[in-house]
Write a protein that holds these residues in place. Structure first.
Motif, PDB file in Angstrom:
ATOM      1  N   HIS A 261     -80.894 -50.898 -14.172  1.00 50.96           N
ATOM      2  CA  HIS A 261     -80.827 -51.464 -12.749  1.00 50.96           C
ATOM      3  C   HIS A 261     -82.264 -51.380 -12.414  1.00 50.96           C
ATOM      4  O   HIS A 261     -82.858 -50.468 -11.829  1.00 50.96           O
TER       5      HIS A 261
ATOM      6  N   GLN B 169     -79.562 -44.975  -9.894  1.00 53.42           N
ATOM      7  CA  GLN B 169     -77.778 -44.777 -10.059  1.00 53.42           C
ATOM      8  C   GLN B 169     -77.755 -43.339 -10.088  1.00 53.42           C
ATOM      9  O   GLN B 169     -78.567 -42.805 -11.049  1.00 53.42           O
TER      10      GLN B 169
ATOM     11  N   GLU C 238     -75.389 -46.004  -5.749  1.00 50.91           N
ATOM     12  CA  GLU C 238     -76.155 -46.829  -6.658  1.00 50.91           C
ATOM     13  C   GLU C 238     -76.265 -48.003  -5.248  1.00 50.91           C
ATOM     14  O   GLU C 238     -75.848 -47.821  -4.096  1.00 50.91           O
TER      15      GLU C 238
END
Length: 166
Positions: A76, A81, A143
């Motif tokens: 990501h 996260q 997240e």
């Protein structure tokens, strides 16, 4: 074959942070008229890039059986996260690679096994395998969410085998 080592703050530092209250309970501060001890584990979850906002969810994971073939990794790039076990001890294996180019071979990967009470914060851009729970149950996931999807997925070719913790 990839072998997982015990999850420690020092070993995991290149990928993020281990989220856990110290075993001795030190480092917190009393709140609520002394009825609770607060331990702040993460001051900035890095979730607001490009209009992102934090999303908190629960993933109900099935227990994985090891050894198993790992066929993909994800990252990501814009946000972090976190995976935090809920309830009774829930161990997980974290297969990670440093931010940067996609992992290509076994030597690019590291694996860690939690003690069931540890959570993790993955730094933005850290390559990781999707949740690998050794014990079935619920995990709190924090997240980033925004209009643009923040998830790159790459295959591991050939697959990498993850050994059972020893």
């Amino acid at each position: 074959m990839l072998h997982a080592e015990p999850l420690t703050a020092a070993a995991f530092a290149p990928y993020g942070r281990v989220l856990q209250v110290p075993a001795d309970g030190d480092g917190g501060h009393p709140i609520n008229a002394g009825t609770s001890q607060r331990h702040e584990l993460l001051g900035d979850a890095l979730l607001s890039a490009d209009g992102g906002r934090p999303v908190i969810s629960i993933s109900r994971a099935v227990a994985r059986v090891l050894p198993m073939a790992l066929v993909e990794m994800e990252r990501h790039p814009l946000g972090s996260q976190s995976f935090i076990p809920l309830g009774a001890a829930r161990r997980l294996v974290l297969v990670v690679a440093r931010p940067g180019p996609a992992p290509q071979r076994l030597a690019d990967l590291a694996a860690f096994v939690s003690d069931g009470a540890q959570g993790v914060w993955l730094a933005p851009g850290t390559w990781h395998h999707p949740l690998l729970a050794l014990d079935a149950g619920d995990f709190l996931v924090v997240e980033r969410r925004a209009a643009a999807v923040d998830c790159d997925v790459v295959p591991l070719q050939p697959p990498v085998w993850l050994a059972a913790p020893g």
